[in-house]
Design a protein around this motif. Structure first.
Motif, PDB file in Angstrom:
ATOM      1  N   ARG A 102       0.833  -1.211   0.000  1.00  0.00           N
ATOM      2  CA  ARG A 102       0.000   0.000   0.000  1.00  0.00           C
ATOM      3  C   ARG A 102       0.863   1.255   0.000  1.00  0.00           C
ATOM      4  O   ARG A 102       0.586   2.225  -0.726  1.00  0.00           O
ATOM      5  CB  ARG A 102      -0.937   0.016   1.206  1.00  0.00           C
ATOM      6  CG  ARG A 102      -2.129  -0.897   1.059  1.00  0.00           C
ATOM      7  CD  ARG A 102      -3.179  -0.640   2.131  1.00  0.00           C
ATOM      8  NE  ARG A 102      -2.658  -0.759   3.485  1.00  0.00           N
ATOM      9  CZ  ARG A 102      -2.598  -1.881   4.185  1.00  0.00           C
ATOM     10  NH1 ARG A 102      -2.996  -3.023   3.641  1.00  0.00           N
ATOM     11  NH2 ARG A 102      -2.138  -1.887   5.417  1.00  0.00           N
ATOM     12  N   ARG A 105       2.348   1.724  -3.488  1.00  0.00           N
ATOM     13  CA  ARG A 105       1.346   2.235  -4.423  1.00  0.00           C
ATOM     14  C   ARG A 105       1.066   3.713  -4.174  1.00  0.00           C
ATOM     15  O   ARG A 105       0.895   4.485  -5.123  1.00  0.00           O
ATOM     16  CB  ARG A 105       0.050   1.437  -4.313  1.00  0.00           C
ATOM     17  CG  ARG A 105       0.083   0.166  -5.125  1.00  0.00           C
ATOM     18  CD  ARG A 105      -1.237  -0.537  -5.101  1.00  0.00           C
ATOM     19  NE  ARG A 105      -1.011  -1.686  -4.205  1.00  0.00           N
ATOM     20  CZ  ARG A 105      -1.874  -2.203  -3.373  1.00  0.00           C
ATOM     21  NH1 ARG A 105      -3.089  -1.729  -3.285  1.00  0.00           N
ATOM     22  NH2 ARG A 105      -1.569  -3.208  -2.611  1.00  0.00           N
ATOM     23  N   LYS A 106       1.032   4.079  -2.931  1.00  0.00           N
ATOM     24  CA  LYS A 106       0.767   5.479  -2.587  1.00  0.00           C
ATOM     25  C   LYS A 106       1.895   6.384  -3.071  1.00  0.00           C
ATOM     26  O   LYS A 106       1.655   7.475  -3.559  1.00  0.00           O
ATOM     27  CB  LYS A 106       0.590   5.604  -1.067  1.00  0.00           C
ATOM     28  CG  LYS A 106      -0.064   6.860  -0.642  1.00  0.00           C
ATOM     29  CD  LYS A 106      -0.416   6.803   0.826  1.00  0.00           C
ATOM     30  CE  LYS A 106      -1.322   7.957   1.163  1.00  0.00           C
ATOM     31  NZ  LYS A 106      -1.809   7.881   2.525  1.00  0.00           N
ATOM     32  N   ARG A 107       3.139   5.902  -2.946  1.00  0.00           N
ATOM     33  CA  ARG A 107       4.278   6.695  -3.434  1.00  0.00           C
ATOM     34  C   ARG A 107       4.255   6.839  -4.946  1.00  0.00           C
ATOM     35  O   ARG A 107       4.681   7.839  -5.492  1.00  0.00           O
ATOM     36  CB  ARG A 107       5.592   6.042  -3.014  1.00  0.00           C
ATOM     37  CG  ARG A 107       6.063   6.465  -1.646  1.00  0.00           C
ATOM     38  CD  ARG A 107       7.350   5.832  -1.331  1.00  0.00           C
ATOM     39  NE  ARG A 107       6.996   4.456  -0.967  1.00  0.00           N
ATOM     40  CZ  ARG A 107       7.837   3.517  -0.643  1.00  0.00           C
ATOM     41  NH1 ARG A 107       9.119   3.730  -0.673  1.00  0.00           N
ATOM     42  NH2 ARG A 107       7.433   2.319  -0.307  1.00  0.00           N
ATOM     43  N   GLU A 108       3.784   5.801  -5.640  1.00  0.00           N
ATOM     44  CA  GLU A 108       3.737   5.827  -7.102  1.00  0.00           C
ATOM     45  C   GLU A 108       2.660   6.773  -7.624  1.00  0.00           C
ATOM     46  O   GLU A 108       2.739   7.220  -8.760  1.00  0.00           O
ATOM     47  CB  GLU A 108       3.490   4.417  -7.637  1.00  0.00           C
ATOM     48  CG  GLU A 108       4.669   3.485  -7.444  1.00  0.00           C
ATOM     49  CD  GLU A 108       4.346   2.054  -7.831  1.00  0.00           C
ATOM     50  OE1 GLU A 108       3.184   1.770  -8.210  1.00  0.00           O
ATOM     51  OE2 GLU A 108       5.258   1.219  -7.750  1.00  0.00           O
ATOM     52  N   GLU A 109       1.665   7.082  -6.817  1.00  0.00           N
ATOM     53  CA  GLU A 109       0.575   7.964  -7.259  1.00  0.00           C
ATOM     54  C   GLU A 109       0.984   9.393  -7.302  1.00  0.00           C
ATOM     55  O   GLU A 109       1.844   9.936  -6.841  1.00  0.00           O
ATOM     56  CB  GLU A 109      -0.622   7.816  -6.323  1.00  0.00           C
ATOM     57  CG  GLU A 109      -1.269   6.473  -6.428  1.00  0.00           C
ATOM     58  CD  GLU A 109      -2.405   6.302  -5.430  1.00  0.00           C
ATOM     59  OE1 GLU A 109      -2.670   7.219  -4.622  1.00  0.00           O
ATOM     60  OE2 GLU A 109      -3.026   5.245  -5.458  1.00  0.00           O
TER      61      GLU A 109
END
Length: 109
Positions: A102, A105-109
């Protein structure tokens, strides 16, 4: 007057609190009870009795924490048998992996 090399650490003269295991209920129980062997029925009965000792122990949480930290593979510790501790560690690892995913994914957004 010449002195020797200075010690890196303070002298070990301070009183230490007693180890948590000194207060364990199992100190008066038969040790074999917590490491059962024999037939499946005998192991089951000893495990149930060992867990009953753990249920009334004041240091149960510390015992379980210590067994988990050492990845203890045998016996009853902190009210859990080896299979239960392994399942607990597996669930903990899965939660940690999910949290990492999670976060990624949050860093990639």
């Amino acid at each position: 007057m010449t002195r020797g090399p200075r010690a890196r650490h303070a002298p070990d003269t301070l009183p230490r609190p007693p180890h948590w295991a000194k207060g364990a209920a199992c100190t008066t129980a038969p040790p074999d009870l917590f490491h059962p062997e024999g037939t499946a029925a005998a192991v089951h009965l000893d495990t149930v009795e060992a867990k009953a000792w753990c249920a009334r122990c004041s240091v149960r949480e510390q015992c379980l924490t210590d067994a988990l930290a050492r990845a203890e593979q045998w016996g009853v510790w902190g009210g859990m048998d080896a299979r239960e501790r392994q399942a607990l560690l597996r669930r903990r690892r899965e939660r940690e992996r999910s949290a990492r995913r999670r976060a990624e994914r949050k860093r990639e957004e």
